[in-house]
Design an enzyme around this catalytic site. Structure first.
Site, PDB file in Angstrom:
ATOM      1  CG  ASN A 129      -2.036   1.144   1.084  1.00  0.00           C
ATOM      2  OD1 ASN A 129      -1.825   2.166   0.377  1.00  0.00           O
ATOM      3  ND2 ASN A 129      -2.966   1.028   2.124  1.00  0.00           N
ATOM      4  CE  LYS A 137      -0.983  -0.962   6.986  1.00  0.00           C
ATOM      5  NZ  LYS A 137      -2.223  -0.300   7.261  1.00  0.00           N
ATOM      6  NE  ARG A 155      -6.258   1.737  -0.089  1.00  0.00           N
ATOM      7  CZ  ARG A 155      -6.080   2.926   0.052  1.00  0.00           C
ATOM      8  NH1 ARG A 155      -4.859   3.360   0.174  1.00  0.00           N
ATOM      9  NH2 ARG A 155      -7.126   3.694   0.253  1.00  0.00           N
ATOM     10  CG  HIS A 182     -13.078   3.806   2.486  1.00  0.00           C
ATOM     11  ND1 HIS A 182     -14.044   4.664   3.084  1.00  0.00           N
ATOM     12  CD2 HIS A 182     -12.062   4.073   2.757  1.00  0.00           C
ATOM     13  CE1 HIS A 182     -13.047   5.639   3.678  1.00  0.00           C
ATOM     14  NE2 HIS A 182     -11.837   5.345   3.371  1.00  0.00           N
ATOM     15  NE  ARG A 203     -10.595  12.726   3.159  1.00  0.00           N
ATOM     16  CZ  ARG A 203     -10.557  11.473   2.646  1.00  0.00           C
ATOM     17  NH1 ARG A 203     -11.147  11.100   1.821  1.00  0.00           N
ATOM     18  NH2 ARG A 203      -9.860  10.651   3.474  1.00  0.00           N
ATOM     19  CG  ASP A 214      -7.795  11.177  17.244  1.00  0.00           C
ATOM     20  OD1 ASP A 214      -8.894  10.614  17.826  1.00  0.00           O
ATOM     21  OD2 ASP A 214      -6.692  10.828  16.752  1.00  0.00           O
ATOM     22  CB  VAL A 244     -14.079   6.401  14.508  1.00  0.00           C
ATOM     23  CG1 VAL A 244     -15.245   7.140  14.942  1.00  0.00           C
ATOM     24  CG2 VAL A 244     -13.326   7.590  14.160  1.00  0.00           C
ATOM     25  N   GLY A 245     -15.118   3.480  13.942  1.00  0.00           N
ATOM     26  CA  GLY A 245     -16.150   2.580  14.117  1.00  0.00           C
ATOM     27  C   GLY A 245     -15.783   1.256  15.098  1.00  0.00           C
ATOM     28  CG  ASN A 249     -11.025   1.421  18.622  1.00  0.00           C
ATOM     29  OD1 ASN A 249     -10.668   0.343  19.020  1.00  0.00           O
ATOM     30  ND2 ASN A 249     -10.494   1.516  17.439  1.00  0.00           N
ATOM     31  CD  GLU A 265      -8.515  -1.097   3.713  1.00  0.00           C
ATOM     32  OE1 GLU A 265      -8.945  -0.258   2.609  1.00  0.00           O
ATOM     33  OE2 GLU A 265      -8.393  -0.215   4.727  1.00  0.00           O
TER      34      GLU A 265
END
Length: 406
Positions: free
Chosen positions: A8, A15, A101, A190, A251, A292, A341-342, A344, A394
């Site tokens: 990636n 990565k 990716r 995504h 964003r 954040d 976020v989703g 944690n 991913e």
């Protein structure tokens, strides 16, 4: 053992992950950050091989380093050094293929694609639709093909999962000839994460994906939601670019286009100014000065008005999309939350679902508040809709798609 190296490549980062595709065990992963800057950060993590008894004695080990890394070619050299110094040995686990990716595949790429010179050229052409992402993705492909010239390379596109969107979902109501000439339509992003999570959710509830109506909320610094009917993406919140849709870290998400005309005329903002505003100075950061969600939640708990408003706007948008997509699906069977976020932020999940009782959603407060690893149910036993937290992977999905393609 058959290993696949997943790459990636970002504008200033590389990565990587080495995955034994036979048992889907990640052998090692790493990250080279701040490529091209004075000092680059290097992290390499080696994980126990769960296919052997070594797992009982071998612990995960992480190695950190700092040094200048000039470009992506140099970053690949650093990656090879890390494997040689810390393992696992690429001689013992040579990659059978390299999966990459790529953010934007336009309308051309709807499946994992074997990389050729012509595919590289087309990825470069599509950079006009993703100028911050595709050039960096391509740089990683070029560097990797130079290092691993003897193995196949496969491009996996973030947009590919959304190629099943019906025309009514991907068409914008602007001049049709102009839109066609400049490839203006909804593509969605995504996709690799949405596909992985929806398939994992179906397996968790022991149902064939073809029988399920699902919503997947990928909530990280970038955020999107996808409606999935029978395993196929039928609606998604991101559009021509990853800017449209939900409120994100920096964003804006949805915005009246006339607001940009107004700001150009009244505030004298140029096209580049507006682009920077929407992508780097909006979202949570624009509303509360912090991008954040952990900082937003802490500010909200402390009574900070800006943080409270930012949270409320974020939740308002989530609920609006949830309701709209449930209407498009004619109901929903499974709702999943993923990404930073989703996975944690229990408060985000609880508030996003709080008004969906009409659709049969009932979240269990204790389950939602409890932290855990792996897939977990946060809805009550009586809930007509199963609500899950599903950690995304991913890299594994890219490895799977690479293996299937070959």
């Amino acid at each position: 053992m058959s290993a696949i190296l997943v790459i990636n490549s970002g504008s200033s980062s590389l990565k990587y992950s080495l995955i034994d595709i036979e048992d889907e065990n990640e052998l090692a992963s790493g990250l080279v950050e701040r490529i091209g800057q004075d000092v680059s950060a290097i992290t390499h993590t080696v994980r126990p091989d769960t296919s052997t008894e070594a797992v009982v004695t071998m612990l995960e080990a992480t190695f950190d380093d700092e040094r200048p890394v000039a470009d992506h070619d140099a970053a690949f050299a650093v990656m090879l050094e890390q494997f040689a110094a810390h393992g696992p040995s690429l001689d013992e686990h040579p990659p059978a293929a390299v999966g990459h990716r790529v953010v934007h595949g336009g309308a051309r790429f709807y499946a994992p694609t074997l990389v050729t010179a012509d595919v590289e050229r087309q990825i470069e052409e599509l950079a006009v639709l993703a100028p911050l992402h595709n050039p960096a993705n391509l740089a990683g492909i070029v560097a990797a093909r130079a290092v691993f010239a003897a193995v196949p390379h496969v491009a996996v596109f973030d947009t590919a999962f959304h190629q099943t969107l019906p025309p009514a979902a991907y068409t914008y109501a602007i001049d049709a000839e102009l839109a066609a000439a400049h490839r203006v339509r909804r593509y969605g992003f995504h996709g690799t994460s949405h596909q992985f999570v929806s398939e994992a959710a179906a397996a968790f509830v022991d149902r064939d994906p073809a029988t399920l109506r699902q919503l997947v909320f990928h909530l990280g610094n970038g955020a999107s939601v996808t409606a999935i009917d029978g395993g196929r993406s039928v609606e998604t919140s991101m559009g021509l670019t990853p800017l449209e849709g939900l409120v994100m870290g920096t964003r804006s998400g949805d915005l009246d286009p006339a607001a940009l005309v107004h700001l150009s005329r009244r505030a004298g903002l140029s096209i580049d100014d507006l682009d920077a505003l929407l992508n780097t100075r909006s979202g949570l950061k624009g509303l509360a000065g912090r991008s954040d969600m952990r900082d937003i939640l802490a500010g909200r708990d402390a009574g900070d008005d800006a943080a409270t408003l930012a949270f409320d706007v974020y939740i308002h948008r989530l609920r609006a999309y949830a309701g709209a997509y449930i209407a498009q699906l004619g109901g929903v069977d499974v709702i999943s939350f993923t990404a930073g976020v989703g996975e944690n932020a229990a408060a985000v999940r609880a508030e996003a679902m709080a008004t969906l009782g009409f659709a049969g959603v009932e979240v269990d407060r204790a389950r939602n508040s409890a932290r855990g690893r792996g897939i977990r149910r946060i809805s009550t036993d009586a809930s007509a809709v199963t609500v899950l937290v599903v950690p995304t992977n991913e890299e594994l999905e890219i490895a799977r798609q690479t293996a299937r393609m070959l």
